[in-house]
Scaffold this active site. Structure first.
Site, short mmCIF file in Angstrom:
data_model
loop_
_atom_site.label_atom_id
_atom_site.label_comp_id
_atom_site.label_asym_id
_atom_site.label_seq_id
_atom_site.Cartn_x
_atom_site.Cartn_y
_atom_site.Cartn_z
N GLY A 114 0.84 -1.20 0.00
CA GLY A 114 0.00 0.00 0.00
C GLY A 114 0.86 1.24 0.00
N ARG A 115 1.48 1.50 1.15
CA ARG A 115 2.41 2.64 1.28
C ARG A 115 3.47 2.59 0.20
NH1 ARG A 115 4.00 4.56 6.46
NH2 ARG A 115 3.24 2.57 7.27
N CYS A 130 -4.21 23.89 17.93
CA CYS A 130 -3.98 24.26 19.32
C CYS A 130 -3.47 23.05 20.09
CB CYS A 130 -5.29 24.78 19.92
SG CYS A 130 -5.06 25.61 21.50
#
Length: 420
Positions: A281-282, A350
């Site tokens: 995949g990757r 944040c």
């Protein structure tokens, strides 16, 4: 002025056309990897199959590309399966994974005739059998096993060790009970086994160990249960280049080793070699993608560091916060300028942990510059969120120097469309 060019496209011009943050994915690169899979695996070895692990990156357009390239696809959720259905992906080439598939997901898979359901546990086996009877179908399955191997990768992406949420453990012969039950099911066709030992692996020792363990299992269950293994899915997990000196290895580094080990063990144990399946995949899509950002705030803390803020971060790339993943990046509009600074690329969320790249060497950075973060094709768009109510970026596919929009940029209305 020379800008960073990615597979024939000026990245700065792409930001002017589509805005930032922006995912850019190269179809040319994906097709190169698919060609390598065909030449070095499918055509080199008979009785084999290659399946794209779609969790790395899946859109309708990506599914269409994989379909055109002739590979299969593996899915791990109803949403991924639905995407494949929407582009008329050949269902016989779909493998459905997952450690806790819902009843609705299994029903969707059986109803549409997926090629294999990779069963993770006995609870799932009973549900598959029940639904298969409902639709009067014979469902082909593989059992996912946990071979008990600790692979050399981040602990969050290890999957083949003894203490894993994935797969049926081999200890206490629990797998024997599963095989025996499957062989007694009228609507189940157990084809063999699947293992996946981890992700972003750069060495092949773990594959050798896993094949040997599984081959011994194949011999034992043939002798004790009369079960003949017809298919062996060795998973994926092949690593890519993210940063530093480690480079992506060719597919053959992994697959030649796997095939040699399968053939050797089968010969020694008197077994017929099963069909061998891989699931990259990757490795197919990771280095095919980049993410483009616009630089905003520049905050120098004398004697400490300089923080450079971009208009994205954790929502479009959570991997640095999740896995301490490291990336390389370049200032796209100053690609030929001398690097004179060391800065830290901070996201806009944040969160103190929203840091994309620590200590990146760059030319003089100014507000409005364009940052390109490299190798973001895998597990960036697919893991993106709306944290802090930030819309997800658009996705642009490029091919032969031309660009096309494949996912629209989200709006604030998109974020709130399901709220009452």
């Amino acid at each position: 002025m020379i800008n960073f060019n990615f597979y024939g496209c000026d990245t700065v011009e792409l930001t002017k056309k589509y805005g930032t943050p922006l995912y850019v994915v190269s179809e040319d690169y994906i097709k190169e990897r698919c060609k390598e899979i065909r030449q070095d695996f499918l055509e080199r070895y008979d009785n084999t199959m290659a399946v794209y692990a779609s969790k790395a990156f899946l859109t309708k357009e990506m599914a269409r590309i994989i379909k055109r390239e002739g590979l299969g696809i593996d899915v791990v959720s109803g949403g991924e399966l639905y995407t494949a259905i929407q582009v008329d992906f050949p269902m016989e080439k779909v493998f459905f994974h997952g450690n806790n598939k819902t009843i609705d997901e299994i029903e969707m898979a059986v109803k549409h005739g997926v090629g294999r359901i990779v069963v993770d546990n006995l609870y799932e086996l009973s549900i598959v059998e029940e639904i298969a009877k409902k639709y009067d179908k014979i469902v082909k399955i593989l059992f996912r096993i946990s071979p008990g191997i600790d692979s050399h990768t981040h602990k969050y992406i290890q999957t083949g060790q003894v203490d894993s949420k994935f797969g049926i453990p081999l200890s206490n012969k629990y797998i024997y009970k599963a095989i025996d039950e499957a062989m007694g099911c009228e609507n189940i066709d157990l084809r063999g086994f699947h293992f996946h030992i981890g992700s972003q692996l750069m060495e092949n020792e773990s594959y050798i160990k896993a094949v040997k363990i599984t081959a011994n299992l194949m011999k034992e269950v043939r002798e004790e249960l009369g079960f003949i293994t017809k298919e062996l899915n060795t998973g994926g997990g092949y690593g890519i280049h993210y940063s530093g000196d480690i480079k992506r290895k060719p597919l053959s580094y992994f697959t030649d080793t796997v095939m040699d080990e399968v053939k050797r063990n089968c010969k020694e144990l008197g077994l017929q070699r099963p069909m061998v399946i891989i699931e990259p995949g990757r490795w197919i899509v990771g280095e095919a993608g980049i993410t483009l950002y616009t630089i905003g705030s520049i905050k120098e803390i004398p004697g400490v560091r300089t923080y450079v803020g971009v208009d994205g971060g954790m929502p479009d790339n959570p991997r640095p916060a999740l896995y301490e993943a490291k990336y390389e990046g370049v200032i796209a509009n100053k690609i030929n300028e001398k690097k004179t600074e060391t800065v830290t690329i901070a996201g806009k969320c944040c969160e103190s942990g929203d840091i994309l790249i620590w200590d990146l060497e760059t030319p003089k950075v100014e507000t409005g510059d364009i940052l390109a973060v490299l190798a973001t094709g895998a597990y960036n768009y697919s893991m993106a969120s709306n944290y802090n109510r930030i819309p997800k970026p658009a996705v642009v596919m490029i091919s032969e120097g031309k660009d096309r929009l494949i996912v629209k940029r989200e709006t604030y209305d998109d974020i709130m469309k399901n709220e009452i």
